[in-house]
Motif scaffolding. Structure first.
Motif, PDB file in Angstrom:
ATOM      1  N   LYS A 255      34.081  42.039  38.696  1.00  0.00           N
ATOM      2  CA  LYS A 255      32.655  41.935  38.346  1.00  0.00           C
ATOM      3  C   LYS A 255      32.269  41.468  36.940  1.00  0.00           C
ATOM      4  CE  LYS A 255      30.569  45.320  41.479  1.00  0.00           C
ATOM      5  NZ  LYS A 255      29.652  46.575  41.710  1.00  0.00           N
ATOM      6  N   ALA A 256      33.135  41.770  35.960  1.00  0.00           N
ATOM      7  CA  ALA A 256      32.928  41.089  34.697  1.00  0.00           C
ATOM      8  C   ALA A 256      33.117  39.662  34.753  1.00  0.00           C
ATOM      9  CB  ALA A 256      34.034  41.904  33.753  1.00  0.00           C
ATOM     10  N   LEU A 257      34.006  38.954  35.549  1.00  0.00           N
ATOM     11  CA  LEU A 257      34.535  37.578  35.433  1.00  0.00           C
ATOM     12  C   LEU A 257      33.258  37.097  36.184  1.00  0.00           C
ATOM     13  CD1 LEU A 257      38.462  37.938  36.203  1.00  0.00           C
ATOM     14  CD2 LEU A 257      37.405  37.316  34.315  1.00  0.00           C
ATOM     15  N   LEU A 258      32.618  37.802  36.949  1.00  0.00           N
ATOM     16  CA  LEU A 258      31.611  36.748  37.903  1.00  0.00           C
ATOM     17  C   LEU A 258      30.235  36.964  36.945  1.00  0.00           C
ATOM     18  CD1 LEU A 258      31.435  38.373  41.328  1.00  0.00           C
ATOM     19  CD2 LEU A 258      32.320  36.244  40.618  1.00  0.00           C
ATOM     20  N   THR A 259      30.102  37.745  35.936  1.00  0.00           N
ATOM     21  CA  THR A 259      29.131  37.850  35.321  1.00  0.00           C
ATOM     22  C   THR A 259      29.263  38.611  34.032  1.00  0.00           C
ATOM     23  OG1 THR A 259      27.186  38.021  36.947  1.00  0.00           O
ATOM     24  CG2 THR A 259      26.524  38.695  34.851  1.00  0.00           C
ATOM     25  N   THR A 260      29.446  38.020  32.916  1.00  0.00           N
ATOM     26  CA  THR A 260      30.045  38.493  31.595  1.00  0.00           C
ATOM     27  C   THR A 260      28.898  39.657  30.886  1.00  0.00           C
ATOM     28  OG1 THR A 260      31.199  36.770  30.947  1.00  0.00           O
ATOM     29  CG2 THR A 260      30.969  38.221  29.221  1.00  0.00           C
ATOM     30  N   PRO A 261      29.220  40.991  31.039  1.00  0.00           N
ATOM     31  CA  PRO A 261      28.366  42.028  30.512  1.00  0.00           C
ATOM     32  C   PRO A 261      28.327  41.798  29.041  1.00  0.00           C
ATOM     33  CG  PRO A 261      30.397  43.071  30.804  1.00  0.00           C
ATOM     34  CD  PRO A 261      30.587  41.464  31.307  1.00  0.00           C
TER      35      PRO A 261
ATOM     36  N   LEU B 125      28.144  46.880  31.856  1.00  0.00           N
ATOM     37  CA  LEU B 125      29.164  47.335  33.349  1.00  0.00           C
ATOM     38  C   LEU B 125      29.646  48.611  32.936  1.00  0.00           C
ATOM     39  CD1 LEU B 125      30.569  46.571  35.744  1.00  0.00           C
ATOM     40  CD2 LEU B 125      32.546  45.513  33.865  1.00  0.00           C
ATOM     41  N   LEU B 126      29.226  49.568  33.877  1.00  0.00           N
ATOM     42  CA  LEU B 126      30.073  50.961  33.871  1.00  0.00           C
ATOM     43  C   LEU B 126      30.887  51.172  34.926  1.00  0.00           C
ATOM     44  CD1 LEU B 126      29.609  53.792  33.133  1.00  0.00           C
ATOM     45  CD2 LEU B 126      27.932  54.116  34.915  1.00  0.00           C
ATOM     46  N   ILE B 127      32.023  51.380  34.541  1.00  0.00           N
ATOM     47  CA  ILE B 127      33.419  51.406  35.383  1.00  0.00           C
ATOM     48  C   ILE B 127      33.979  52.993  35.304  1.00  0.00           C
ATOM     49  CG2 ILE B 127      35.558  50.633  35.837  1.00  0.00           C
ATOM     50  CD1 ILE B 127      35.277  48.299  34.073  1.00  0.00           C
TER      51      ILE B 127
ATOM     52  N   HIS C 193      25.446  47.460  35.964  1.00  0.00           N
ATOM     53  CA  HIS C 193      26.293  46.958  37.231  1.00  0.00           C
ATOM     54  C   HIS C 193      27.490  47.958  37.056  1.00  0.00           C
ATOM     55  CE1 HIS C 193      24.323  43.125  37.470  1.00  0.00           C
ATOM     56  NE2 HIS C 193      24.271  43.124  36.296  1.00  0.00           N
ATOM     57  N   THR C 194      27.825  48.535  38.221  1.00  0.00           N
ATOM     58  CA  THR C 194      28.644  49.631  38.451  1.00  0.00           C
ATOM     59  C   THR C 194      30.093  49.156  39.036  1.00  0.00           C
ATOM     60  OG1 THR C 194      27.848  50.576  40.291  1.00  0.00           O
ATOM     61  CG2 THR C 194      26.891  51.330  38.215  1.00  0.00           C
ATOM     62  N   ALA C 195      31.176  49.719  38.865  1.00  0.00           N
ATOM     63  CA  ALA C 195      32.368  49.807  39.592  1.00  0.00           C
ATOM     64  C   ALA C 195      33.020  51.089  39.616  1.00  0.00           C
ATOM     65  CB  ALA C 195      33.265  48.720  38.794  1.00  0.00           C
TER      66      ALA C 195
ATOM     67  N   THR D 128      25.051  58.601  35.465  1.00  0.00           N
ATOM     68  CA  THR D 128      25.292  57.506  33.955  1.00  0.00           C
ATOM     69  C   THR D 128      24.500  56.460  34.185  1.00  0.00           C
ATOM     70  OG1 THR D 128      27.481  58.604  33.554  1.00  0.00           O
ATOM     71  CG2 THR D 128      26.583  56.654  32.231  1.00  0.00           C
ATOM     72  N   ALA D 129      24.566  55.621  35.344  1.00  0.00           N
ATOM     73  CA  ALA D 129      23.775  54.382  35.540  1.00  0.00           C
ATOM     74  C   ALA D 129      22.415  54.867  35.530  1.00  0.00           C
ATOM     75  CB  ALA D 129      24.145  53.838  37.051  1.00  0.00           C
TER      76      ALA D 129
END
Length: 350
Positions: free
Chosen positions: A40-46, A5-7, A29-31, A17-18
């Protein structure tokens, strides 16, 4: 494929970076800000997070704080990626539990190396750890350290060598650490109002003790005495609390380890309350026999100590042992008891 997960609030940095991470074989996955990243992390744990610090809505420190507090996200490897280079900023990130801290501009190899290093160190806890094996406790503590970022947990694992009859703590002493028996044996005892000693527990290799006062935050209610020369590992109270609270998976696994011992103690007390004397003596011999790993020396217990474990008088114990010897179940010497027929001792019809 490991997911990252890239925030990052900068569109250019986020996209570049992605692309680098995707070319390296990661599922990215980006945010665009911290709030979206947490959602997004709560939907799919990275498997790992790369996160900027200075962002609108929710900054990187806030993201990491939420990760640490949320059972689903706690312990996910976390790398800060930021233009802020002051040491105070880095220290704050590390104190919050960040695993690494990269500053912009960064080299592609620097980022990929940091990610590969963190992912290789991130290990899930195994379903079971055999604490009776020499490497059982170190393996558990090492995995707990890696999963929960508990860097101070393994710094004091030097075995403490203790002589027979040495008192570890006395009733009423403040509980300051958890004990793990590496070798030898330790007994915990209480004294009745008339001065009679009752052994509440005997702990051998691979067993913890002294944890209930830590959990209940009260002084010790018994006294711990070394039965024969022993090597113990000490886990300070602060590290024990980190084990239980910093990372849920670690805490749950550790509680399961301890719960098994509590259940054993409950069964022992029930047996003392309702079983016949022969059944209690047989059960105690079997437990000590298994604890010693079928050592050639046999069960080396004084008759007084063994009577205190069973909850009877030495005279009644000696009479029952003599009966077992006559039946060919055990062999007696002045200093030891050798179990010959464990299969007969475990029969339920005593």
């Amino acid at each position: 494929m490991k997911s990252i997960l890239l925030i990052e609030d900068s569109d250019i940095v986020r996209e570049n970076t992605a692309e680098i991470l995707e070319l390296a074989g990661y599922d990215v996955h980006t945010a665009e800000n911290g709030k979206v990243g947490v959602e997004k992390a709560l939907l799919t744990t990275p498997d790992l997070v790369v996160c900027d610090i200075m962002m609108p809505v929710l900054d990187g420190y806030g993201v990491l704080h939420i990760f640490n507090q949320h059972p689903q996200l706690a312990g996910v490897p976390f790398i800060f990626l930021t233009a802020r280079t002051e040491r105070a900023d880095q220290r704050r990130g590390m104190e919050l539990g960040a695993d690494d801290y990269l500053t912009k501009p960064f080299e592609e190899t620097e980022l990929l190396t940091a990610i590969r290093s963190r992912l290789s160190r991130f290990r899930q806890l195994q379903p079971h750890y055999d604490l009776h094996q020499p490497g059982g406790l170190p393996a558990f503590l090492d995995d707990a350290t890696a999963v929960g970022s508990l860097h101070g947990l393994t710094t004091d694992r030097r075995p403490h060598l203790l002589a027979r009859k040495q008192v570890l703590y006395a009733e009423g002493d403040e509980a300051t650490r958890l004990y793990f028996v590496q070798s030898g044996r330790v007994k915990t005892v209480r004294r009745t109002a008339n001065g009679k000693e009752l052994i509440t527990g005997v702990y051998g290799p691979g067993e913890f003790f002294g944890y209930l006062p830590l959990l209940q935050q009260r002084p010790h209610t018994d006294t711990a005495v070394v039965l024969d020369d022993a090597a113990l590992l000490y886990i300070p109270q602060e590290d024990f609390e980190l084990l239980l609270h910093r990372h849920p998976a670690v805490g749950q696994q550790f509680v399961r380890l301890l719960a098994g011992q509590v259940e054993d103690r409950e069964q022992q007390l029930l047996g003392m309350a309702y079983d016949s004397l022969r059944r209690r003596v047989a059960s105690t011999l079997l437990r000590l026999h298994e604890q010693g790993g079928d050592e050639p020396a046999g069960i080396q217990f004084s008759r007084d100590d063994l009577a205190a474990v069973v909850g009877t008088t030495p005279e009644s114990l000696i009479r029952t042992l003599s009966e077992f010897k006559a039946d060919g179940l055990i062999e007696l010497t002045p200093k030891s008891i050798q179990v010959l027929r464990a299969d007969k001792l475990c029969q339920p019809n005593w």
